[in-house]
Design a protein around this motif. Structure first.
Motif, PDB file in Angstrom:
ATOM      1  N   UNK A 199       0.828  -1.204   0.000  1.00 27.79           N
ATOM      2  CA  UNK A 199       0.000   0.000   0.000  1.00 27.79           C
ATOM      3  C   UNK A 199       0.862   1.253   0.000  1.00 27.79           C
ATOM      4  N   UNK A 200       0.374   2.272  -0.734  1.00 22.92           N
ATOM      5  CA  UNK A 200       1.094   3.540  -0.870  1.00 22.92           C
ATOM      6  C   UNK A 200       0.147   4.693  -0.563  1.00 22.92           C
ATOM      7  N   UNK A 201       0.667   5.786   0.002  1.00 23.24           N
ATOM      8  CA  UNK A 201      -0.186   6.965   0.223  1.00 23.24           C
ATOM      9  C   UNK A 201      -0.825   7.426  -1.091  1.00 23.24           C
ATOM     10  N   UNK A 202      -2.109   7.761  -1.018  1.00 19.30           N
ATOM     11  CA  UNK A 202      -2.858   8.176  -2.202  1.00 19.30           C
ATOM     12  C   UNK A 202      -3.690   7.070  -2.811  1.00 19.30           C
ATOM     13  N   UNK A 203      -3.497   5.835  -2.344  1.00 19.30           N
ATOM     14  CA  UNK A 203      -4.311   4.716  -2.825  1.00 19.30           C
ATOM     15  C   UNK A 203      -5.661   4.719  -2.114  1.00 19.30           C
ATOM     16  N   UNK A 204      -6.734   4.560  -2.867  1.00 18.03           N
ATOM     17  CA  UNK A 204      -8.064   4.380  -2.294  1.00 18.03           C
ATOM     18  C   UNK A 204      -8.455   2.915  -2.374  1.00 18.03           C
ATOM     19  N   UNK A 240     -16.541   0.421   3.691  1.00 20.73           N
ATOM     20  CA  UNK A 240     -16.075   1.804   3.694  1.00 20.73           C
ATOM     21  C   UNK A 240     -15.041   1.978   2.594  1.00 20.73           C
ATOM     22  N   UNK A 241     -14.972   3.181   2.044  1.00 18.28           N
ATOM     23  CA  UNK A 241     -13.849   3.578   1.204  1.00 18.28           C
ATOM     24  C   UNK A 241     -12.833   4.284   2.084  1.00 18.28           C
ATOM     25  N   UNK A 242     -11.582   3.870   1.985  1.00 20.09           N
ATOM     26  CA  UNK A 242     -10.514   4.474   2.776  1.00 20.09           C
ATOM     27  C   UNK A 242      -9.419   5.011   1.846  1.00 20.09           C
ATOM     28  N   UNK A 243      -8.687   5.975   2.335  1.00 25.40           N
ATOM     29  CA  UNK A 243      -7.505   6.496   1.642  1.00 25.40           C
ATOM     30  C   UNK A 243      -6.277   6.157   2.466  1.00 25.40           C
ATOM     31  N   UNK A 250      -7.403   6.800   6.240  1.00 22.66           N
ATOM     32  CA  UNK A 250      -8.484   7.737   6.519  1.00 22.66           C
ATOM     33  C   UNK A 250      -9.788   7.177   5.952  1.00 22.66           C
ATOM     34  N   UNK A 251     -10.823   7.086   6.779  1.00 25.85           N
ATOM     35  CA  UNK A 251     -12.126   6.613   6.306  1.00 25.85           C
ATOM     36  C   UNK A 251     -12.842   7.779   5.634  1.00 25.85           C
TER      37      UNK A 251
END
Length: 260
Positions: A199-204, A240-243, A250-251
């Motif tokens: 997982x990488x920052x910016x992935x939803x 839920x969709x998370x980032x 983040x939810x």
């Protein structure tokens, strides 16, 4: 396709997620014994249009469905668990209803699902089903963060569901999301930690544990869309969709009152 969103796109994703959450909570608050599933679909359509958003479902025509879906929300009742096609059915006291909604706003999609019992009667078995999916969802989100792998999320979700005594179907699960509703990576509801996409920052991600009370086998309804438990047992679904952020997850699809 795997998308990594920039800060501008993430801001749009937050708006989309808030809209999805608010629509689901509004529909839940209006739903009672005597509500028709087609009413729910019309309420959803009106709120999507009013917000200037687009439905991810109306024109949705994947290989596994008899598309296009042609409706604005999935309404799955009792033994139906996924892709419930709204039809002329009046909800009764004690029905277990799952609502699944995906919307695109500003070019970014968000996806969420809730399950609840209609009316004041709360059968303990139904409450337990819903609780298990909600706890599994929380565990999956807690396992998500930069550097973690999709298998870590899958393992966390599956551990909760199995400990609660439910078997797990792996035909459908969580997924990446961004400019379109369904993207890679796939996130199964069970798996091995340390495996899969990093997982990488910016992935939803849309994480969605779902279970059936006494089986892991699905059957497809005559409508070509609705997936039901093979035994006719009750089901539940939470999503839920998370980032993925620099320091966790983040939810994006929490209702406003949950953010207060």
């Amino acid at each position: 396709m795997i998308e990594i969103l920039n800060s501008t796109e993430l801001a749009k994703a937050r708006h989309t997620g808030a809209l999805v959450a608010d629509i689901l909570q509004t529909v839940k608050s209006r739903t009672a014994a005597g509500t028709n599933l087609l009413e729910i679909d019309q309420w959803t359509k009106a709120m999507i249009v009013e917000a200037g958003a687009e439905s991810c479902y109306v024109d949705y025509a994947p290989s596994f469905g008899r598309g296009p879906f042609g409706h604005y929300i999935c309404t799955s009742v009792n033994d139906a668990v996924l892709h419930g096609l709204p039809y002329d059915y009046t909800l009764a006291e004690g029905d277990l209803l799952s609502l699944d909604l995906a919307v695109s706003l500003g070019g970014v999609a968000a996806d969420s699902a809730i399950s609840f019992v209609v009316g004041e009667s709360k059968p303990p078995e139904s409450v337990a089903l819903i609780d298990a999916t909600e706890r599994a969802l929380r565990a999956g989100i807690a396992a998500a963060g930069p550097g973690a792998r999709t298998g870590d999320i899958s393992h966390a979700i599956g551990s909760v569901l199995r400990e609660a005594g439910y078997s797990i179907n792996t035909d459908f699960g969580g997924h990446g999301i961004g400019s379109t509703m369904h993207q890679d990576p796939h996130v199964s509801n069970t798996g091995r930690p340390g495996r899969g996409y990093r997982l990488r920052p910016g992935l939803l991600l849309a994480l969605e544990p779902w279970i059936m009370e006494d089986t892991a086998e699905l059957v497809t309804d005559a409508d070509g869309w609705t997936l039901r438990s093979a035994t006719g047992c009750r089901t539940a679904h939470s999503e839920h969709t998370i980032a993925i952020t620099e320091d966790g997850a983040e939810i994006l699809t929490l209702p406003k009152r949950a953010n207060a």
